[in-house]
Design an enzyme around this catalytic site. Structure first.
Site, mmCIF file in Angstrom:
data_model
loop_
_atom_site.group_PDB
_atom_site.id
_atom_site.type_symbol
_atom_site.label_atom_id
_atom_site.label_comp_id
_atom_site.label_asym_id
_atom_site.label_seq_id
_atom_site.Cartn_x
_atom_site.Cartn_y
_atom_site.Cartn_z
ATOM 1 N N LYS A 188 33.747 44.293 36.827
ATOM 2 C CA LYS A 188 32.457 44.684 37.389
ATOM 3 C C LYS A 188 32.612 45.907 38.312
ATOM 4 O O LYS A 188 33.738 46.292 38.654
ATOM 5 C CB LYS A 188 31.863 43.484 38.129
ATOM 6 C CG LYS A 188 31.587 42.293 37.189
ATOM 7 C CD LYS A 188 30.951 41.133 37.949
ATOM 8 C CE LYS A 188 30.658 39.978 37.023
ATOM 9 N NZ LYS A 188 29.947 38.881 37.713
ATOM 10 N N ASN A 193 31.831 39.362 42.452
ATOM 11 C CA ASN A 193 32.984 38.522 42.089
ATOM 12 C C ASN A 193 33.939 39.163 41.082
ATOM 13 O O ASN A 193 34.606 38.493 40.315
ATOM 14 C CB ASN A 193 32.515 37.127 41.641
ATOM 15 C CG ASN A 193 31.684 37.180 40.374
ATOM 16 O OD1 ASN A 193 31.352 38.248 39.891
ATOM 17 N ND2 ASN A 193 31.352 36.017 39.837
HETATM 18 P P1 CMP Z 1 29.189 35.842 36.179
HETATM 19 O O1 CMP Z 1 30.334 34.992 35.766
HETATM 20 O O2 CMP Z 1 29.153 37.250 35.673
HETATM 21 O O3 CMP Z 1 27.827 35.104 35.750
HETATM 22 C C1 CMP Z 1 26.637 35.125 36.532
HETATM 23 C C2 CMP Z 1 26.746 35.958 37.754
HETATM 24 O O4 CMP Z 1 25.717 35.814 38.716
HETATM 25 C C3 CMP Z 1 28.005 35.530 38.488
HETATM 26 O O5 CMP Z 1 29.159 35.897 37.775
HETATM 27 C C4 CMP Z 1 27.783 36.223 39.849
HETATM 28 O O6 CMP Z 1 28.173 37.584 39.789
HETATM 29 C C5 CMP Z 1 26.261 36.248 39.975
HETATM 30 N N1 CMP Z 1 25.770 35.411 41.077
HETATM 31 C C6 CMP Z 1 25.281 35.883 42.228
HETATM 32 N N2 CMP Z 1 24.901 34.875 43.025
HETATM 33 C C7 CMP Z 1 25.145 33.726 42.372
HETATM 34 C C8 CMP Z 1 24.960 32.348 42.692
HETATM 35 N N3 CMP Z 1 24.424 31.952 43.851
HETATM 36 N N4 CMP Z 1 25.352 31.437 41.763
HETATM 37 C C9 CMP Z 1 25.890 31.833 40.573
HETATM 38 N N5 CMP Z 1 26.081 33.144 40.223
HETATM 39 C C10 CMP Z 1 25.716 34.074 41.119
#
Ligand code: CMP
Length: 141
Positions: free
Chosen positions: A10, A113
């Site tokens: 990312k 993340n």
């Molecule tokens: P990813 O695995 O790419 O899938 C969904 C994304 O939403 C996750 O990683 C995070 O980058 C983003 N995200 C941001 N806030 C939250 C949250 N509270 N719970 C889950 N995903 C979140």
């Protein structure tokens, strides 16, 4: 079984110069990069990728983050690639990701993340089509 998995480093991972370190971890695990693109996501692509989250309160923030700079999208190949990639990257929330996982070592907050990995071969196929415009990449270059 040999599989191909779809990974996105990312914008925060690219900005912080982590591409080499992260690709190295996949290679050490036996997951070989077979295709990659450094690209800026359009809002449309980001919204489609995360369409299943559009009702979430964090959706707009997530789209802004994913379009804040280039991402490094890649396909890796190896044994049980989808499951192995997900164990390498660790749980979604870096606070809960153990040290030794990519999110555990490099992430500090769920908002940024570092990395995404498809959670199934079906989703990998859909995401590869969305990002690279070619489903065939899931199987063979
Ligand atoms: P990813 O695995 O790419 O899938 C969904 C994304 O939403 C996750 O990683 C995070 O980058 C983003 N995200 C941001 N806030 C939250 C949250 N509270 N719970 C889950 N995903 C979140």
């Amino acid at each position: 079984m040999n599989e191909r998995a779809f990974i996105i480093i990312k914008p925060d991972g690219v900005r912080r110069g982590l591409i080499g370190e992260i690709v190295n971890r996949f290679e050490k695990k036996g997951l070989r990069p077979v295709y990659a693109e450094l690209k800026e996501l359009s809002g449309e692509t980001a919204r489609s990728h995360y369409g299943h989250l559009k009702e979430q309160v964090f959706f707009d923030e997530l789209i802004a983050y994913m379009t804040s700079g280039p991402v490094f999208a890649m396909i890796v190949e190896g044994r049980s690639a989808v499951a192995n990639a997900r164990s390498l990257i660790g749980p979604t929330n870096p606070v809960k990701a153990p040290p030794g996982t990519i999110r555990g070592d490099y992430g500090s907050d769920i908002d940024e993340n570092v990395i995404h990995s498809s959670d199934s071969l079906d989703h990998a196929s859909r995401e590869i089509q969305l990002f690279f415009g070619r489903t065939g990449l899931l199987h063979k270059l």
